[in-house]
Design a protein around this motif. Structure first.
Motif, mmCIF file in Angstrom:
data_model
loop_
_atom_site.group_PDB
_atom_site.id
_atom_site.type_symbol
_atom_site.label_atom_id
_atom_site.label_comp_id
_atom_site.label_asym_id
_atom_site.label_seq_id
_atom_site.Cartn_x
_atom_site.Cartn_y
_atom_site.Cartn_z
ATOM 1 N N UNK A 175 69.616 -3.534 59.960
ATOM 2 C CA UNK A 175 68.711 -4.599 60.526
ATOM 3 C C UNK A 175 68.156 -4.166 61.898
ATOM 4 N N UNK A 176 69.216 -3.718 62.717
ATOM 5 C CA UNK A 176 68.663 -3.367 63.944
ATOM 6 C C UNK A 176 67.832 -2.545 64.338
ATOM 7 N N UNK A 177 68.125 -1.224 63.430
ATOM 8 C CA UNK A 177 67.090 -0.053 62.974
ATOM 9 C C UNK A 177 65.898 -0.612 62.779
ATOM 10 N N UNK A 178 65.672 -1.539 61.831
ATOM 11 C CA UNK A 178 64.518 -1.882 61.394
ATOM 12 C C UNK A 178 63.709 -2.824 62.410
ATOM 13 N N UNK A 179 64.528 -3.655 63.153
ATOM 14 C CA UNK A 179 63.984 -4.167 64.357
ATOM 15 C C UNK A 179 63.435 -3.340 65.418
ATOM 16 N N UNK A 180 63.974 -2.184 65.677
ATOM 17 C CA UNK A 180 63.645 -1.218 66.610
ATOM 18 C C UNK A 180 62.075 -0.788 66.090
ATOM 19 N N UNK A 181 61.995 -0.520 64.887
ATOM 20 C CA UNK A 181 60.929 -0.126 63.999
ATOM 21 C C UNK A 181 59.499 -1.231 64.314
ATOM 22 N N UNK A 182 60.084 -2.207 63.865
ATOM 23 C CA UNK A 182 58.960 -3.525 64.025
ATOM 24 C C UNK A 182 58.569 -3.339 65.465
ATOM 25 N N UNK A 183 59.185 -3.486 66.388
ATOM 26 C CA UNK A 183 58.826 -3.667 67.921
ATOM 27 C C UNK A 183 58.095 -2.353 68.171
ATOM 28 N N UNK A 184 58.299 -1.140 67.893
ATOM 29 C CA UNK A 184 57.405 0.002 68.137
ATOM 30 C C UNK A 184 56.200 -0.005 67.461
ATOM 31 N N UNK A 185 56.309 -0.722 66.129
ATOM 32 C CA UNK A 185 55.131 -0.702 65.441
ATOM 33 C C UNK A 185 54.241 -1.654 66.077
ATOM 34 N N UNK A 186 54.575 -2.776 66.435
ATOM 35 C CA UNK A 186 53.756 -3.738 67.165
ATOM 36 C C UNK A 186 52.970 -3.153 68.373
ATOM 37 N N UNK A 187 53.752 -2.360 68.850
ATOM 38 C CA UNK A 187 53.214 -1.679 70.207
ATOM 39 C C UNK A 187 51.968 -0.614 70.033
#
Length: 526
Positions: A175-187
């Motif tokens: 879950x934390x790994x995918x949240x990391x992905x999501x934040x970078x994706x949005x950037x």
């Protein structure tokens, strides 16, 4: 780049498996280009229960779904089979090949809302769509897109967890790994809008009397466009909501995500109270009067997902087991591809998303959040202008030089995924060329073809629709398999309707109780 994570995967490349799925939307239109008024074709079975072919907002807005696959070839084959069976049962109708529809000055009330039968879940899905129409207008809801589902397998997550000596459970670590992905994706997702946005022009009739920033296309008074535009679908004429501007979703923590969205669902919003829950005859006009009816109404470019069980909300599913995959939602339908997406795009997406997962991903604050929104608007309208600059936290950066830095960072990821065949590296090199010369972008190609063919946007789209229909008409028939799936889906819908025990009022009450639980969920944060 987080070198330890990348080096771990480089040392165990054989352990990495990516699972992907595609949800591709397409409007059914008449041979003249009007949105189809016909019901969902009988041969396609039940839109409620068919696993691969359903509808989105409108009865005319088809959605093709592929199952999770580790093979790009298999994913595209599924999508191809869905299309060729559907086209063979549409008569003279066409699949509209672009994200932006041509409304042809139709009354928006004539856009047919999707129907899912008389079961509680079927009624809920239709009422939700009626609510969207009241809140945002039906015209906006006819815009089509491609959603890309992405995950890495549990063996890879275990490897990363053990190699980094994380004390977290596998579910929390993922879950934390995918949240990391999501934040970078949005950037960084503005890069996808630049490369693969394919909606720089629209029919004037789509805009109607709404204010806009677009220009007439040459001498063509029927077409409006943004000269440096990329994806008008992702701008203020597309899937955007002024009411949702107040929502700050940072994706730093699953608990915060759940609380923010569940509060937006359970707290009444004045503008939607004014619409009314029911009309004068007692018929539902929307599911609730909250800022969001359900979490799917939140117009995000990427979503954390987990398959939901029967009767379970998407947020409750995340509480139950954490994030299982992510859904990318900012892709336009590619009008140059009969399937709406190319293999090249999939290869780039995998490289881009894995880079987002492996890169350092600091928490997001409100200032960065607003900068991300600004970057989206800039890329939508001015993305191909060589002078365009974007916000990188506290500083302005030229889009193209920032994009080149991202491309350089993705090179080791492309080598990792390529496995020696060089495909990912070649695709990345092609993207680099498009970054340097916007003539290689999809949006530029659309405008170029319109100019060279002396075509309106409508004529361009109709020509592509007819080309794609001919492509599928010359394919081998696969009717028997799909006929059985359709038959099974109708039987499943009938069984659901037969087994409903609750009244719709009680069903809805029970469903919304889950959002109260989401607000009280105690989950670990990053």
């Amino acid at each position: 780049m987080n070198k330890p994570l990348l080096s771990i995967l480089q040392s165990h490349a054989q352990a990495l498996t990516i699972h992907r799925g595609i949800e591709k939307e397409s409007l059914r239109v008449s041979p003249e280009g009007f949105i189809a008024q016909t019901p969902h074709p009988d041969a396609l079975g039940s839109a409620l229960t068919h696993p691969f072919i359903t509808t989105d907002y409108s009865e005319a807005l088809l959605e093709f779904i592929t199952p999770p696959e580790s093979s790009i070839t298999a994913t595209l084959e599924h999508l191809h089979n869905h299309h060729r069976y559907t086209v063979s049962h549409m008569g003279s109708e066409l699949l509209w090949p672009t994200s932006m529809p041509c409304m042809m000055c139709q009354d928006s009330d004539s856009i047919p809302v999707a129907q899912y039968g008389r079961s509680n879940i079927g009624q809920m899905k239709t009422i939700y769509r009626l609510g969207l129409g009241h809140r945002y207008g039906r015209v906006m809801q006819t815009i089509a897109g491609v959603h890309y589902n992405f995950s890495i397998d549990d063996d890879t997550w275990r490897l990363l967890r053990e190699a980094t000596h994380s004390p977290l459970s596998l579910s929390v670590f993922k879950t934390q790994g995918y949240l990391n992905l999501i934040r970078n994706f949005r950037r960084n997702f503005w890069l996808l809008l630049y490369l693969y946005g394919s909606a720089p022009a629209i029919c004037k009739s789509f805009v109607g009397q709404r204010p806009h920033k677009l220009q007439v296309f040459g001498d063509d008074t029927h077409t409006l466009h943004a000269p440096f535009g990329t994806s008008l679908r992702m701008g203020d004429l597309g899937y955007q909501s002024n009411a949702q501007e107040q929502l700050f979703v940072d994706y730093n923590c699953l608990e915060d995500y759940l609380t923010t969205l569940s509060c937006a669902i359970t707290k009444s919003h004045a503008a939607y109270e004014a619409i009314g829950l029911k009309d004068a005859n007692g018929a539902y006009q929307q599911l609730n009067t909250g800022l969001l009816q359900i979490e799917n109404e939140f117009y995000s470019v990427i979503r954390p997902k987990r398959p939901a069980q029967s009767g379970e909300t998407a947020l409750t599913a995340l509480i139950r087991g954490g994030i299982e995959y992510i859904e990318v939602r900012c892709l336009d339908v590619n009008p140059f591809e009969p399937l709406g997406i190319s293999r090249e795009q999939i290869v780039f997406l995998d490289t881009f998303l894995l880079h987002c997962l492996l890169s350092p991903s600091p928490p997001t604050d409100i200032q960065e959040y607003r900068g991300i929104q600004h970057n989206q608007r800039q890329t939508v309208y001015q993305g191909r202008d060589p002078q365009t600059v974007l916000y990188d936290k506290n500083r302005l950066r030229p889009l193209r030089s920032w994009g080149q830095q991202l491309m350089d960072e993705m090179k080791p990821v492309a080598r990792l995924l390529g496995g020696g065949d060089g495909e990912h590296e070649q695709v990345l090199e092609g993207a680099c060329q498009a970054l340097g010369d916007d003539q290689h972008t999809l949006s530029s190609r659309v405008l170029k073809e319109m100019v060279e063919g002396d075509m309106t946007f409508f004529q361009f789209a109709m020509a592509k629709a007819q080309e794609h229909k001919a492509t599928f008409e010359h394919c081998e028939d696969i009717s028997l398999k799909y006929q059985q799936i359709a038959k099974d889906s109708l039987q499943e819908q009938a069984l659901i309707e037969q087994n409903d025990q609750l009244s719709f009022e009680d069903y809805l009450k029970q469903y919304y109780q889950q959002y109260r639980l989401c607000q009280d969920a105690q989950l670990p944060c990053a």
